[in-house]
Write a protein that holds these residues in place. Structure first.
Motif, PDB file in Angstrom:
ATOM      1  N   GLU A  24       0.816  -1.222   0.000  1.00 36.31           N
ATOM      2  CA  GLU A  24       0.000   0.000   0.000  1.00 36.31           C
ATOM      3  C   GLU A  24       0.848   1.270   0.000  1.00 36.31           C
ATOM      4  O   GLU A  24       0.322   2.370  -0.156  1.00 36.31           O
ATOM      5  N   LEU A  25       2.155   1.131   0.166  1.00 39.21           N
ATOM      6  CA  LEU A  25       3.063   2.293   0.259  1.00 39.21           C
ATOM      7  C   LEU A  25       2.535   3.314   1.271  1.00 39.21           C
ATOM      8  O   LEU A  25       2.461   4.511   1.009  1.00 39.21           O
ATOM      9  N   ASP A  26       2.171   2.800   2.448  1.00 40.55           N
ATOM     10  CA  ASP A  26       1.701   3.628   3.560  1.00 40.55           C
ATOM     11  C   ASP A  26       2.931   4.029   4.379  1.00 40.55           C
ATOM     12  O   ASP A  26       3.499   3.204   5.110  1.00 40.55           O
ATOM     13  N   ASP A  64      18.874   2.713  -8.904  1.00 41.65           N
ATOM     14  CA  ASP A  64      20.044   2.374  -8.095  1.00 41.65           C
ATOM     15  C   ASP A  64      20.381   3.448  -7.068  1.00 41.65           C
ATOM     16  O   ASP A  64      21.428   3.401  -6.428  1.00 41.65           O
ATOM     17  N   SER A  65      19.497   4.423  -6.907  1.00 39.04           N
ATOM     18  CA  SER A  65      19.809   5.560  -6.035  1.00 39.04           C
ATOM     19  C   SER A  65      19.212   5.449  -4.639  1.00 39.04           C
ATOM     20  O   SER A  65      19.373   6.359  -3.822  1.00 39.04           O
ATOM     21  N   LEU A  66      18.531   4.342  -4.339  1.00 37.49           N
ATOM     22  CA  LEU A  66      17.843   4.208  -3.057  1.00 37.49           C
ATOM     23  C   LEU A  66      18.781   4.401  -1.868  1.00 37.49           C
ATOM     24  O   LEU A  66      18.478   5.148  -0.940  1.00 37.49           O
ATOM     25  N   GLY A  67      19.922   3.701  -1.891  1.00 36.19           N
ATOM     26  CA  GLY A  67      20.839   3.786  -0.754  1.00 36.19           C
ATOM     27  C   GLY A  67      21.323   5.199  -0.503  1.00 36.19           C
ATOM     28  O   GLY A  67      21.371   5.662   0.639  1.00 36.19           O
ATOM     29  N   VAL A  68      21.660   5.904  -1.582  1.00 35.28           N
ATOM     30  CA  VAL A  68      22.150   7.274  -1.454  1.00 35.28           C
ATOM     31  C   VAL A  68      21.052   8.193  -0.922  1.00 35.28           C
ATOM     32  O   VAL A  68      21.270   8.976   0.009  1.00 35.28           O
ATOM     33  N   ARG A  69      19.851   8.104  -1.512  1.00 35.55           N
ATOM     34  CA  ARG A  69      18.749   8.972  -1.084  1.00 35.55           C
ATOM     35  C   ARG A  69      18.370   8.715   0.366  1.00 35.55           C
ATOM     36  O   ARG A  69      18.058   9.653   1.115  1.00 35.55           O
ATOM     37  N   HIS A 211       9.745   7.039  -1.752  1.00 34.12           N
ATOM     38  CA  HIS A 211       8.973   6.487  -0.627  1.00 34.12           C
ATOM     39  C   HIS A 211       9.872   5.664   0.290  1.00 34.12           C
ATOM     40  O   HIS A 211       9.910   5.882   1.510  1.00 34.12           O
ATOM     41  N   TYR A 212      10.606   4.732  -0.293  1.00 32.39           N
ATOM     42  CA  TYR A 212      11.433   3.850   0.533  1.00 32.39           C
ATOM     43  C   TYR A 212      12.640   4.566   1.121  1.00 32.39           C
ATOM     44  O   TYR A 212      13.104   4.207   2.211  1.00 32.39           O
TER      45      TYR A 212
END
Length: 240
Positions: A24-26, A64-69, A211-212
């Motif tokens: 649900e991306l809550d 591939d930017s999740l870790g940085v963000r 979101h993540y």
């Protein structure tokens, strides 16, 4: 630009694995769930122990930017611990000594990510290492809908057949907790254009990654510094 996506389907070493389903991306619900799981997986840490948080990946490539963000939003507190004026409050609030780094990928730096972190760890001497990275998966059911945690570490680049030195307790000598979200599918069928396998991403990948990144950073901040509320964390992040 090269990416260093890890692959969730690599052979799994013995250890603990947790998967949180977030269809649900809550945001608040997902933060609470990740905070609970992360708190249980982290070793017991006193306020004067050190945690190194590393955000892996290539910030120029959205999947591939999740870790940085995520790690860019983690509250680093190592400089507070050495500040005489703030030391008493630091101890009273039970704050952990947190250091954060986004080392980039080997194509940008020419240096293995694991080697960079080893150099840093020798100076900081952390008691635990937290690593955040994007994952490649084989299932549409997990794509952008799960957060995966393990205490066995991670192999950067394995999702794009670009294996690098692992980041694990065996290498660093301290517990290593990896947090990842599948942001691409490793499509095994050959492309009609290139004749080679290709990667597939959701069309709303920006929304998913943002979101993540928010969920993971907030969960790390709450887990490592439970005595601070969100507004206090935001104020401290602006402190120089």
């Amino acid at each position: 630009m090269r990416t260093d996506l890890a692959h969730e389907k690599q052979p799994k070493p013995q250890g603990n694995y947790e998967t949180i389903f977030c269809k649900e991306l809550d945001t608040e619900k997902d933060i609470a769930a990740l905070t609970e799981v992360l708190s249980k997986m982290l070793p017991e840490l006193s306020h004067n122990q050190k945690i190194l948080v590393a955000g892996l990946g290539n910030e120029n490539i959205t999947p591939d930017s999740l870790g940085v963000r995520a790690v860019n939003k983690v509250l680093a507190t190592g400089h507070f611990a050495s500040n005489v004026e703030l030391k008493n409050e630091f101890v009273e609030l039970g704050m952990k000594e947190v250091y954060s780094i986004t080392p980039g990928v080997m194509a940008q730096t020419g240096i293995e990510t694991s080697q960079q972190l080893q150099f840093i760890a020798k100076g900081i001497r952390p008691d635990c290492l937290l690593v955040v990275d994007s994952l490649a998966c084989n299932s549409t059911q997990r794509l952008g809908t799960t957060i995966q945690l393990t205490d066995t570490g991670i192999s950067p680049g394995s999702g794009v057949q670009n294996n690098r030195l692992e980041i694990s307790q065996k290498i660093f000598g301290v517990p290593v907790i990896a947090i990842g979200v599948p942001t691409v599918i490793d499509w095994q069928e050959e492309s009609l254009i290139s004749g080679e396998p290709f990667m597939v991403v959701p069309r709303n990948i920006d929304i998913i990654v943002n979101h993540y990144a928010r969920v993971i950073s907030a969960a790390i901040n709450r887990t490592l510094n439970p005595g601070l509320n969100e507004s206090e964390i935001e104020c401290l992040m602006m402190y120089t």
